[in-house]
Design a protein around this motif. Structure first.
Motif, mmCIF file in Angstrom:
data_model
loop_
_atom_site.group_PDB
_atom_site.id
_atom_site.type_symbol
_atom_site.label_atom_id
_atom_site.label_comp_id
_atom_site.label_asym_id
_atom_site.label_seq_id
_atom_site.Cartn_x
_atom_site.Cartn_y
_atom_site.Cartn_z
ATOM 1 N N LEU A 26 0.838 -1.208 0.000
ATOM 2 C CA LEU A 26 0.000 0.000 0.000
ATOM 3 C C LEU A 26 0.870 1.255 0.000
ATOM 4 C CD1 LEU A 26 -2.773 -1.044 2.557
ATOM 5 C CD2 LEU A 26 -3.004 -0.823 0.071
ATOM 6 N N LEU A 27 1.939 1.234 0.793
ATOM 7 C CA LEU A 27 2.835 2.393 0.863
ATOM 8 C C LEU A 27 3.563 2.614 -0.453
ATOM 9 C CD1 LEU A 27 4.378 4.584 2.497
ATOM 10 C CD2 LEU A 27 5.978 2.781 3.195
ATOM 11 N N TYR A 28 4.075 1.540 -1.040
ATOM 12 C CA TYR A 28 4.933 1.668 -2.216
ATOM 13 C C TYR A 28 4.133 1.930 -3.492
ATOM 14 C CZ TYR A 28 9.244 0.288 0.154
ATOM 15 O OH TYR A 28 10.357 0.259 0.968
ATOM 16 N N LEU A 29 2.909 1.443 -3.551
ATOM 17 C CA LEU A 29 2.116 1.633 -4.768
ATOM 18 C C LEU A 29 1.359 2.960 -4.765
ATOM 19 C CD1 LEU A 29 0.678 -1.967 -5.245
ATOM 20 C CD2 LEU A 29 2.516 -0.880 -6.541
ATOM 21 N N TRP A 30 1.297 3.623 -3.619
ATOM 22 C CA TRP A 30 0.583 4.900 -3.527
ATOM 23 C C TRP A 30 1.235 5.935 -4.443
ATOM 24 C CZ3 TRP A 30 2.881 9.365 -1.167
ATOM 25 C CH2 TRP A 30 2.043 10.469 -1.127
ATOM 26 N N GLY A 31 0.449 6.456 -5.357
ATOM 27 C CA GLY A 31 0.929 7.518 -6.244
ATOM 28 C C GLY A 31 2.037 7.106 -7.183
ATOM 29 N N LEU A 32 2.183 5.801 -7.462
ATOM 30 C CA LEU A 32 3.314 5.330 -8.258
ATOM 31 C C LEU A 32 3.317 5.906 -9.669
ATOM 32 C CD1 LEU A 32 5.775 3.404 -8.160
ATOM 33 C CD2 LEU A 32 4.292 1.617 -9.084
ATOM 34 N N SER A 138 12.674 2.770 -5.298
ATOM 35 C CA SER A 138 11.668 2.010 -6.039
ATOM 36 C C SER A 138 10.737 2.938 -6.818
ATOM 37 C CB SER A 138 10.836 1.146 -5.080
ATOM 38 O OG SER A 138 9.967 1.947 -4.294
ATOM 39 N N ARG A 139 10.939 4.246 -6.705
ATOM 40 C CA ARG A 139 10.076 5.209 -7.404
ATOM 41 C C ARG A 139 10.680 5.667 -8.722
ATOM 42 N NH1 ARG A 139 5.534 4.645 -4.698
ATOM 43 N NH2 ARG A 139 4.767 6.728 -5.212
ATOM 44 N N ILE A 140 11.873 5.217 -9.032
ATOM 45 C CA ILE A 140 12.522 5.632 -10.280
ATOM 46 C C ILE A 140 12.927 4.388 -11.061
ATOM 47 C CG2 ILE A 140 13.354 7.838 -9.399
ATOM 48 C CD1 ILE A 140 16.045 6.554 -8.885
ATOM 49 N N THR A 141 13.041 4.534 -12.357
ATOM 50 C CA THR A 141 13.330 3.394 -13.217
ATOM 51 C C THR A 141 14.828 3.163 -13.297
ATOM 52 O OG1 THR A 141 11.351 3.904 -14.479
ATOM 53 C CG2 THR A 141 12.891 2.382 -15.479
ATOM 54 N N VAL A 142 15.343 2.321 -12.390
ATOM 55 C CA VAL A 142 16.732 1.896 -12.422
ATOM 56 C C VAL A 142 16.762 0.375 -12.292
ATOM 57 C CG1 VAL A 142 17.683 4.043 -11.516
ATOM 58 C CG2 VAL A 142 16.944 2.267 -9.927
ATOM 59 N N MET A 143 17.911 -0.227 -12.552
ATOM 60 C CA MET A 143 18.030 -1.686 -12.513
ATOM 61 C C MET A 143 18.337 -2.220 -11.127
ATOM 62 S SD MET A 143 17.567 -1.947 -15.702
ATOM 63 C CE MET A 143 17.721 -0.968 -17.189
ATOM 64 N N ARG A 480 6.123 14.401 -5.890
ATOM 65 C CA ARG A 480 4.967 14.856 -6.660
ATOM 66 C C ARG A 480 5.008 16.367 -6.863
ATOM 67 N NH1 ARG A 480 -0.335 11.711 -4.478
ATOM 68 N NH2 ARG A 480 -1.209 12.684 -6.346
ATOM 69 N N GLU A 481 5.644 17.092 -5.936
ATOM 70 C CA GLU A 481 5.740 18.548 -6.061
ATOM 71 C C GLU A 481 6.729 18.950 -7.151
ATOM 72 O OE1 GLU A 481 4.629 21.493 -4.282
ATOM 73 O OE2 GLU A 481 2.926 20.218 -3.765
ATOM 74 N N VAL A 482 7.908 18.336 -7.122
ATOM 75 C CA VAL A 482 8.966 18.768 -8.030
ATOM 76 C C VAL A 482 9.037 17.916 -9.296
ATOM 77 C CG1 VAL A 482 10.326 19.657 -6.117
ATOM 78 C CG2 VAL A 482 10.739 17.330 -6.915
#
Length: 603
Positions: A26-32, A138-143, A480-482
């Motif tokens: 729930l925490l990690y998928l919020w606003g993904l 986990s919020r950015i697309t890296v390997m 989400r702000e920046v």
């Protein structure tokens, strides 16, 4: 604590771990998917997966139709599969960053149970899930989340092999070599080098080479090679110079800082990397300091704990030894850090239970945990006072905000390097977020100190975990702000509304800085003065030269009869657009870090 290898409360373990994963999910998928791709890099990785799905070529990854072989393809394969199942979106692209982190949380829990007890495993899973860095990366697309999972799985295989049960043998080998396969196919050589290092650490700290003898078998290695080699051999047949670039230049020479293809990114210095790693492990950095304190004082004699501390030290040390390091390079250390803290907490909790009079070996752990929580509380108070002073003194400016954020993200380091316009962040609103996080910090560690003083170790741990959850939410709000400031989505939407067949789209400088543009437009672009960067090797391959143009060719296209559009991350005075007459450049839109021009008026 239970003896490793015994079966203790497996039903409770599964139920508890499921609860941790549900909460973390729930925490990690919020606003993904609420923010557009953050370029550089994030949009590029999503576009590579989109092109793979669109072309049906699952062997050679391409970006703007140009082979891109700097990274192995596992993340692209998984993301392309998600695009096929869920559609093209930011959520779909980022999902395979969250899933490996959650899987690593589960593996960490299993590791804790095998090494110590069910309680340690559940605590370690919760600690890893509430660590700021695990959430942010986990919020950015890296390997690296996939590398994290691969290393955690390999470590689990090592520990299971160390139990020496015949029933564990096959499972241990599957986890060890499966983890190596995931690591290599997501990040390359680190995926095999680090698990082998962990295996050596296990042999030294446990004074036992049995795990190595059980795992290092020819059929285990053969299975991994059958999974790893086919892609490498197929790409080598189709891309000239693949091994020299991919293995020698990109992985070995990059580590020592002598690669031929110079990166345009901004790495971190050694001190900055250590500071970022400390913040990324927050709020569990103070308890981890308690573990290190206990080790320095000679209060840790358990080989399992030394194995975990060696794991942390190896991950951080290898990153420090590298000539180029980014903020998420210490991510493989996080499971071991979480396990070390969880073991300390359980040892301290045992010391607080009623029992015979006399000293308990866990009391030193409880005292160290209390001391470092007190240090963290004092640090939180100083932090809040510092934020208030900086705010009231007028020192919290857009420049100082970006300087602070630059430690966390290469996006902001690029802004400072090239003197780009700053994000439209209100110092007042940002101060409220910073102060709110600081107040949460103080309240959480204040509660932890209070509960530790009363001997309630688990209650104190829960208070620290609440700090982690709150700070993850605060970090999500800041993103989400920046975020829109770094996304090309607004420019892409403007282009989509006016594009016609035959229009030329040009992107100035390295295309990795504008990968999101291609993802949103679903069409290739011409790259102006952009061979340096992530496509430098690809630009030298046969059949790719027509995608790259110089200033002379740009002027010819711009002065032609057809419509042309230029996207650039350079201010007007530093862009190739400055070489054109004023009436030949029509500004259409800007995000602050990107500008969009047309060569003629657009209705």
């Amino acid at each position: 604590m239970h003896v490793p290898g015994t079966s203790e409360g497996m039903t409770g373990m599964r139920a508890g771990l499921l609860a941790v994963l549900l909460g973390a999910g729930l925490l990690y998928l919020w606003g993904l998917g609420s923010v557009g791709f953050q370029d550089p890099d994030e949009g590029m990785y999503a576009e590579i997966s989109r092109e793979m799905l669109a072309s049906g070529d699952w062997v050679v990854p391409t970006f703007n139709g140009v082979p891109y072989i700097e990274k192995p393809p596992l993340m692209y394969w998984l993301t392309a599969g998600t695009f096929a199942a869920l559609g093209l979106s930011e959520f779909s692209a980022r999902l395979w960053k969250v899933i490996p982190v959650l899987a690593a949380v589960a593996v960490t829990g299993a590791l804790g149970r095998c090494l110590f007890s069910v309680r340690v495993g559940l605590l370690a899973a919760g600690i890893l899930a509430t660590t700021m860095g695990a959430y942010l990366f986990s919020r950015i697309t890296v390997m690296d989340p996939l590398l994290l999972l691969g290393i955690a799985l390999a470590a689990y295989g090592i520990v299971r092999a160390g139990e020496r049960s015949a029933g564990h043998c096959l499972w241990a080998r599957l986890c060890f070599w499966g983890g190596i396969t995931i690591g290599v196919m997501s990040k390359g050589l680190p995926g095999i080098a680090f698990p082998l290092l962990l295996l050596a650490l296990w042999a030294v700290t446990r004074r036992d080479g049995g795990a190595a003898r059980m795992l290092l078998t020819w059929h285990g290695a053969l299975g991994a090679l059958l999974a790893i080699l086919p892609w490498h051999m197929l790409v080598a047949r189709r891309v000239p110079g693949f091994f020299q670039f991919y293995v020698l230049d990109n992985q070995l020479l990059r580590f020592v800082g002598t690669r031929a293809y110079v990166e345009d990114g901004q790495g971190l210095g050694a001190l900055a990397f250590l500071l970022v790693t400390g913040w990324a492990l927050f709020p569990w950095t103070p308890p981890l300091a308690a573990v290190v304190t206990a080790a320095v004082k000679g209060e840790i004699s358990d080989g399992r704990q030394w194995f975990l501390l060696g794991w942390v030290g190896a991950a951080v040390g290898i990153s420090l030894a590298s000539s180029f390091r980014l903020e998420y390079y210490a991510l493989p250390a996080f499971p071991a850090a979480a396990l070390s803290v969880a073991a300390l907490v359980c040892r301290a909790e045992e010391a607080s239970m009623p029992g015979p009079a006399g000293g308990h070996p866990g009391r030193a752990s409880r005292d160290a945990l209390w001391f470092w929580s007190l240090v963290a509380l004092a640090g939180g108070i100083l932090y809040c006072l510092g934020v208030l002073w900086i705010w009231q003194a007028g020192l919290l400016t857009p420049t100082s905000i970006v300087q602070g954020l630059s430690v966390w993200s290469t996006n902001y380091r690029v802004i400072l390097e090239y003197g780009l316009p700053l994000p439209p962040v209100s110092p007042g609103r940002y101060a409220v977020v910073l102060l709110g996080g600081g107040i949460l910090w103080v309240l959480g560690f204040g509660a932890a100190v209070w509960r530790l003083h009363a001997g309630r170790v688990l209650a104190a741990t829960a208070a620290i975990a609440c700090v982690g959850v709150g700070l993850c939410f605060a970090a999500g709000v800041v993103l989400r702000e920046v975020g829109p400031h770094h996304s090309l989505q607004p420019l892409a939407e403007r282009l989509i509304a006016i594009l016609q067949p035959g229009d030329a789209i040009l992107h100035e400088r390295g295309l990795e800085k504008g990968g999101g543009l291609l993802f949103y437009l679903r069409r290739p672009v011409l790259v102006l003065n952009g061979t340096r960067g992530d496509l430098e090797f690809g630009s030298t391959l046969p059949g790719t030269g027509d995608r790259f143009i110089d200033t002379r060719r740009f002027q010819e296209i711009w002065g032609g009869r057809g419509r042309a559009f230029l996207v650039t991350d350079l201010p007007p005075e530093r862009s190739a657009i400055a070489r054109l007459p004023v009436d030949a450049r029509v500004p259409l839109a800007s995000t602050g870090t990107r500008w969009l021009y047309a060569n003629q008026p657009v209705n």
